[in-house]
Write a protein that holds these residues in place. Structure first.
Motif, PDB file in Angstrom:
ATOM      1  N   ARG A   1      -3.489  -0.547  -0.400  1.00 25.47           N
ATOM      2  CA  ARG A   1      -2.999   0.763   0.455  1.00 25.47           C
ATOM      3  C   ARG A   1      -2.310   1.345   0.801  1.00 25.47           C
ATOM      4  N   ASP A   2      -1.237   2.094   0.790  1.00 22.97           N
ATOM      5  CA  ASP A   2      -0.162   1.905   1.574  1.00 22.97           C
ATOM      6  C   ASP A   2      -0.883   3.114   2.868  1.00 22.97           C
ATOM      7  N   ASP A   3      -1.889   4.090   3.328  1.00 19.25           N
ATOM      8  CA  ASP A   3      -2.326   5.134   3.820  1.00 19.25           C
ATOM      9  C   ASP A   3      -3.578   4.365   4.448  1.00 19.25           C
TER      10      ASP A   3
HETATM   11 MG    MG Z   1      -1.290   6.395  -0.243  1.00 15.72          MG
END
Ligand code: MG
Ligand code: ATP
Length: 289
Positions: free
Chosen positions: A48-50
């Motif tokens: 996930r990008d986060d």
């Molecule tokens: Mg995200």
């Protein structure tokens, strides 16, 4: 071997994978968490990008591709991330802006009008920094998704969210009031890389430069009266000097050159007015200088 974290599924995924393919990496993206490149000492991690900035800071991944907005938010949230992650390259894709938006029937009275208001966002730190700089104190509600529905369900008076075309805002009865941050995809690197990993990263960056330079330029071939060559050559920037070859037809020459994409049509217009003919325009796949 270097581990590259990219977004598993989202707005960054396709462009990140395409860039790696353009850099010559051969790989399969299966549904798994990890996948090796077959012809380069690199392993992909799909996340996930986060989570990417923290994984790079912790050394779970060595490098990563994220939106700069996510990096800046993560850095403001964690001093560890701020001190353990650097930007290696700006990548120029996934350009977007982070904006304040309010219900469209309201008149926007400037950022001061948000004093004491409830603002929903997934980027509380970027928003907080912006508001503090303007001397505004607001009640920031952090929510992780579907921020744009917050005003209509009575959760917030305004939102701060990512905007590209503005159509999502519009369909939720909102209007863009203020741009607070502009973002693009960036490649990040951890501070823990070994000298061998730095070499692999340097090789990858060299390829990224070759790809991005090529995207910004076109190769052109044209025929010109030899009598106007001086004026034609003065128009053409070229990497070094343009290549000029005489044609069988006396009095004419062929000119090969590289021109920047952003001033391309203007240059073509000037070349034509100096008598250039038979202009061919070719894409450049890679450009190594
Ligand atoms: Mg995200
Ligand atoms: P994940 O499930 O991985 O957490 P996400 O829903 O948080 O994904 P996306 O919507 O896929 O994130 O957006 C990823 C990044 O792409 C954003 O942080 C931003 O940098 C960029 N981005 C978001 N929306 C746009 C857009 N409309 N146009 C261009 N870039 C965008």
């Amino acid at each position: 071997m270097i581990k590259l974290a990219i977004q598993k599924s989202g707005r960054l995924t396709d462009d990140s994978l395409e860039l790696m393919r353009e850099c010559g990496l051969d790989f399969n993206k299966s549904g798994t968490l990890k996948s090796p490149a077959f012809n380069f000492p690199l392993e992909f991690l799909f996340l996930r990008d986060d989570d990417i900035p923290a994984y790079v800071a912790d050394g779970v991944a060595d490098i990563g591709i994220v939106g700069e907005n996510v990096l800046v938010e993560a850095e403001a949230h964690s001093a560890h991330i701020k001190t353990h992650v650097d930007i290696a390259e700006r990548l120029g894709f996934s350009r977007c802006r982070l904006s304040l938006a309010i219900p469209k029937e309201q008149v926007y009275g400037g950022v001061q009008s948000l004093q004491g208001k409830r603002i929903a966002t997934s980027f509380p730190h970027i928003l907080q920094t912006y508001l503090a700089d303007k001397g505004v104190v607001a009640d920031i509600h952090e929510i992780s998704g579907s921020v744009e529905i917050a005003p209509s369900i009575g959760l917030a008076d305004a939102i701060c969210d990512i905007v590209s075309s503005g159509s999502t805002l519009m369909s939720n009865g909102l209007k863009e009031a203020e741009i607070i941050y502009r973002s693009e995809a960036v490649m990040i690197q951890g501070k823990h890389l070994t000298s061998e990993q730095i070499k692999v990263l340097d090789d990858l960056r060299f390829r990224i430069h070759a790809v991005s330079r090529a995207k910004k330029t076109k190769y052109i071939v044209l025929n010109a009266p030899t009598s106007s060559l001086d004026r034609i050559l003065a128009i053409l920037p070229g990497i070094k000097s343009p290549t000029v070859t005489p044609l069988a037809d006396k009095g004419w020459s062929a000119v090969h050159s590289v021109v920047p994409e952003d001033t391309f049509w203007e240059i073509i217009g000037r070349l034509r007015s100096e008598g250039a003919q038979g202009i061919l325009v070719l894409p450049i796949e890679k450009m190594i200088v």
